[in-house]
Design a protein around this motif. Structure first.
Motif, short mmCIF file in Angstrom:
data_model
loop_
_atom_site.label_atom_id
_atom_site.label_comp_id
_atom_site.label_asym_id
_atom_site.label_seq_id
_atom_site.Cartn_x
_atom_site.Cartn_y
_atom_site.Cartn_z
N LYS A 39 36.09 -97.63 -21.29
CA LYS A 39 35.51 -96.62 -22.19
C LYS A 39 35.70 -97.02 -23.65
O LYS A 39 34.78 -96.92 -24.46
N GLU A 40 36.90 -97.45 -23.98
CA GLU A 40 37.21 -97.84 -25.36
C GLU A 40 36.32 -98.99 -25.81
O GLU A 40 35.75 -98.97 -26.91
N SER A 79 33.43 -99.81 -24.49
CA SER A 79 32.05 -99.32 -24.52
C SER A 79 31.74 -98.60 -25.83
O SER A 79 30.66 -98.78 -26.40
N ILE A 80 32.67 -97.80 -26.30
CA ILE A 80 32.46 -97.08 -27.56
C ILE A 80 32.42 -98.05 -28.73
O ILE A 80 31.65 -97.85 -29.68
N PRO A 104 28.63 -97.43 -30.39
CA PRO A 104 29.19 -96.22 -31.01
C PRO A 104 28.25 -95.01 -30.95
O PRO A 104 28.72 -93.88 -30.91
N HIS A 105 26.97 -95.24 -30.91
CA HIS A 105 26.01 -94.13 -30.85
C HIS A 105 26.04 -93.41 -29.50
O HIS A 105 25.49 -92.32 -29.36
N LEU A 106 26.71 -93.99 -28.51
CA LEU A 106 26.83 -93.36 -27.19
C LEU A 106 28.21 -92.76 -26.97
O LEU A 106 28.60 -92.49 -25.83
N ASP A 107 28.94 -92.55 -28.05
CA ASP A 107 30.32 -92.05 -27.97
C ASP A 107 30.44 -90.78 -27.13
O ASP A 107 31.28 -90.69 -26.23
N SER A 108 29.59 -89.80 -27.37
CA SER A 108 29.69 -88.54 -26.63
C SER A 108 29.39 -88.73 -25.14
O SER A 108 30.02 -88.11 -24.30
N VAL A 112 29.89 -91.57 -23.34
CA VAL A 112 31.00 -92.32 -22.74
C VAL A 112 32.25 -91.44 -22.67
O VAL A 112 32.96 -91.45 -21.67
N SER A 113 32.51 -90.65 -23.70
CA SER A 113 33.69 -89.80 -23.73
C SER A 113 33.69 -88.76 -22.62
O SER A 113 34.73 -88.39 -22.11
#
Length: 113
Positions: free
Chosen positions: A96-97, A99-100, A104-108, A110-111
């Motif tokens: 996850k880390e 991937s973010i 970064p635009h997919l943070d929500s 992936v989180s």
């Protein structure tokens, strides 16, 4: 609307139509178990196995200091474990880390996974 890989117009099954239906947890679980089978066989991922895996995967190809960032992601999660090795939850946290960092635009998205 034309689909890139319209299953009705494809002669052969397209991988993209299959992979999108697979549960991501299943993919992560398969990868984790595969890495654990590398010598020495175990049920956790140590630093040597992680280094081999991260070299093969070529994480963060567009980042200047990618190797360091990937190693630090492993270190941050493994230091939470008494054995300094990743269990499945730690492995998922590292992925996850990374991937973010890469997206970064997919943070929500992936989180919440």
């Amino acid at each position: 609307v034309d689909l890139l890989c319209d299953p009705k117009k494809s002669l052969h099954k397209q991988r993209v139509n299959y992979v999108s239906k697979v549960n991501p947890t299943k993919l992560l679980d398969e990868a984790f178990n595969h890495i654990c089978q590398w010598h020495p066989i175990g049920n956790r991922i140590d630093q040597v196995k992680w280094a081999k895996f991260s070299r093969k995967m070529k994480f963060l190809p567009n980042m200047a200091n990618a190797k360091h960032e990937v190693d630090m992601a492993f270190f941050r999660q493994s230091s939470k474990q008494e054995s300094k090795k990743l269990d499945f939850e730690g492995y998922v946290a590292v992925i996850k880390e990374i991937s973010i960092m890469q997206f970064p635009h997919l943070d929500s998205l992936v989180s919440n996974f």
